[in-house]
Each structure stands twice: as structure tokens, then as C-alpha cells.
Scaffold this active site. Structure first.
Site: not given
Length: 378
Positions: A2, A50-51, A53, A75, A77
Site C-alpha cells: 500500500c 492494495l487489498s 486481508i 502500509n 502486514e
């Protein structure tokens, strides 16, 4: 991947919606699935999504806490977000989405900067406490996710990429000769400098705080994590270390397989991407894999070893992956340089043009790709 941007005006002047839009637009390639903006007087956050999860609208950012006190743009994970979510629920937090973003938001609200040490993953984030008027910028331990910032007496601006900061009409583009000398000395820039004077890179394993309420007009930087290379007092046997390395490596790969969209893996033919693919295919049969090779029609000598397609195809057959290849030819390097320079922004050791083409190939099939970069060093 992202993209995040933001601005805090220290003179309390209102931020510009138009400039915020420009900042998010210029990094739209980082998040083609959506965008979000949040403005509150002299501060604003932006996000390109940016999808990965929970791709539902519930995961949209910037994200605001249920009590409206905290705001997050993030941004990355966090691989242990489900464990942290359970811990936070036990403390009374309730969740509206299935995202790791909301876990990050609640964790920072609950534990403050101590939450950073609880995160197992990669991240760059900005977190605003509306009550205390305090801004937090933070980056993961290894600096996987980038976060640039610029500060003068009037404002603080931050972004995932330098080009977003350049959208500030007041920014004066001047070459940073000190950073240029550093690059030509080491073929890399190891400090927080960039090639543009005034723009800095938040260091890995650091966070920075700006306390507006207490009239602190400058970011205060703190290292929250560092490497520890001390020898153990009672070293174990070699077999014990091999067994522990095997356990940790498998754990690291499996944790990064958490995704609500399809993922793939680079497969160069080397031990690094090959080892990752071997583990990933145990959870994902017929995993999509990607490699770049070279046209060898005019190659000779040592150049013949540059093409690893045969080794990659052999690994693909062994692990039963759905394999895709791209063949690079003379002229491909020159052809991609303008785009490569636009995205890379600064020359860095380890970033080469085949990476650009491999990512371009993978993006036609998957949204997430596993990479073996760094395996040789291990």
C-alpha cells in the site's frame, strides 16, 4: 503493498485537499484497489490500498478508532495479527473488520509504542492521537517498508515514496551532495540521507514522535529495536542450531502465506526462492511461480550461467507449480530504465532490472508474491 502520505502544519494553517489528492495520486501504483483521505484542520492522512486481508470496505484507510480519538494510515502486514487480536479482545476491544490494520490501530491505542515490539511483520505507519495532539511515525525492524519525511519550521510531510513529498509546492529540489558522495563511496546510502536535500528516510527499527500539545516542533527519534550479535554463554550443538533454523524458516514462510487473495512465488533456480517454494507448496498445491531468463543466442563463457530457467523448470516440476517464464533480450534494460528509475527513486545495491520484469510478469497472475532475496546471505 500500500502507500501512505500525510502532512502536519506546525503553524496551524489548514492543509490542502488538492495537495493531499496529488500526493496520493502520484503513488497510486502502490495501491490500485482504492484510496482514502482524512483531514482535520492542520493535519491530513492519505492512503492507497492494495487489498490483501479482508478486501471489503471495512478495511478502508485512513482508519479511525471507535472512540474517534486515534487515526491510522498504515502500509504492511502483521503476521501475528490474529494472536494480537485475541489478546486485545480480552482487554475489551471490539473489531469491525477482519484486517490486520484494525489490529495495529487498537494495539497502538492500547500499548502505545510498546506495541511495535509485539508486531511480527513489516510495516510503515503514521498514527495520530487527536486528544494529545501527538504524531507517531514508525518503521519495522529491518526497514522492509519505506517511510520518507521532510520537516521545516512550518510543516512535517511524510510518504511511502519521495515523489509524493515533491508534490509540495514549497519544496525546493536540491541535490544532496553529502548523500551523493556516500553513494559513490559505498554503492549505497547507509544513513538516513537521500539524494534530495531535506528528505530523510526514517531508519529501520525506529519511531519518531512529534508532540504538538507540548510545543515540541521537531520529530524526536527513538530506536526501539536493534540486532544482538552476542555469543550465548552455553552454546548448543550444531545439530540443535540446524533444527532451530529449520523450524524458524518454516514458521516464517508459513506465516507469510496468510492472504485473502491468491499468492505466488518467484523461482529463480537458486536455494533461496527454491526453499521458500518448497515450503509454500505444502500449503498451496499448484502454486504459481515466476522466473526471468536471458536470451543466450549471443552469449558465451561465464554469461551462459546467468540463465537459470532450466534449474527453475526442474524445481517447478519437482514441486508441481504452475510455472511462468519471461525471456529478457538485448535492449530490455535500456527500455525499462525510465520506469525503473521512477519507481526505485534512488540507486540501491541489489535492485536490478530483471526484478522489474519479474514483478511485471507476476502481477499479471497474482497480487502477492514471495521473494527469496537475502537467502544467499543466510
Amino acid at each position: 503493498m500500500c502507500g501512505i502520505v500525510g502532512q502536519l502544519n506546525l503553524d496551524n494553517s489548514p492543509v490542502s485537499q488538492i495537495i493531499l489528492q496529488r500526493m496520493t495520486d502520484v503513488i497510486a501504483h502502490r495501491g490500485p484497489d482504492g484510496e482514502g483521505h482524512w483531514i482535520d484542520g492542520n493535519i491530513c492522512f492519505g492512503h492507497r490500498r492494495l487489498s490483501i486481508i479482508d478486501p471489503s470496505p471495512a478495511g478502508q484507510q485512513p482508519m479511525i478508532s471507535s472512540d474517534q480519538r486515534y487515526v491510522l494510515t498504515y502500509n504492511g502486514e502483521i503476521y501475528n495479527f490474529l494472536e494480537l487480536r485475541t489478546e486485545l479482545e480480552a482487554k475489551g476491544h471490539s473489531f469491525r473488520s477482519q484486517t490486520d490494520s484494525e489490529v495495529v490501530l487498537c494495539a497502538l491505542a492500547e500499548w502505545g509504542t510498546d506495541a511495535l515490539l509485539k508486531f511480527n511483520g513489516m510495516f510503515a505507519l503514521a498514527f495520530w492521537d487527536r486528544k494529545k495532539k501527538k504524531l507517531l511515525l514508525a518503521r519495522d525492524r529491518y526497514g522492509i517498508k519505506p517511510l520518507y519525511y521532510f520537516q521545516n519550521e512550518k510543516k512535517v510531510v511524510f510518504a511511502s515514496e519521495q515523489k509524493a513529498i515533491l508534490e509540495q509546492p514549497s519544496f525546493d529540489r536540491v541535490i544532496n551532495k553529502k548523500a551523493l558522495l556516500e553513494y559513490f563511496t559505498f554503492q549505497n546510502i547507509f544513513t538516513d540521507q537521500t539524494l534530495l536535500k531535506g528528505i530523510h528516510l526514517l531508519r529501520p527499527g525506529h519511531y519518531a514522535i512529534l508532540d504538538v500539545a507540548n510545543d515540541k516542533k521537531k520529530l524526536t527519534h527513538t530506536r526501539y529495536w536493534d540486532y544482538q550479535f552476542s555469543e550465548p554463554e552455553n552454546p548448543g550443538e550444531k545439530e540443535d542450531y540446524l533444527e532451530e533454523l529449520d523450524r524458524l524458516f518454516k514458521q516464517a514462510v508459513n506465516r507469510q502465506l496468510v492472504s485473502d487473495v491468491e499468492l505466488g512465488s518467484y523461482l529463480s533456480g537458486g536455494m533461496d526462492s527454491g526453499s521458500i517454494t518448497a515450503i509454500a507448496t505444502k500449503s498451496f498445491p499448484y502454486l504459481k511461480t515466476f522466473t526471468c531468463g536471458f536470451d543466450l543466442s549471443s552469449a558465451s563463457g561465464i554469461e551462459l550461467a546467468f540463465d537459470e530457467r532450466i534449474k527453475a523448470e526442474s524445481m517447478s516440476a519437482r514441486f508441481k507449480t504452475e510455472h511462468y517464464e519471461m525471456v529478457l533480450k538485448a535492449g530490455d534494460m535500456e527500455r525499462c530504465l525510465p520506469k525503473l528509475a521512477h519507481h526505485l527513486e534512488e540507486p540501491r545495491v541489489g535492485q536490478s532490472y530483471p526484478n522489474f520484469y519479474a514483478a511485471q510478469l507476476a502481477s499479471k497472475f497474482v497480487k502477492v508474491v514471495l521473494s527469496g532475496a537475502g537467502g544467499d546471505e543466510l
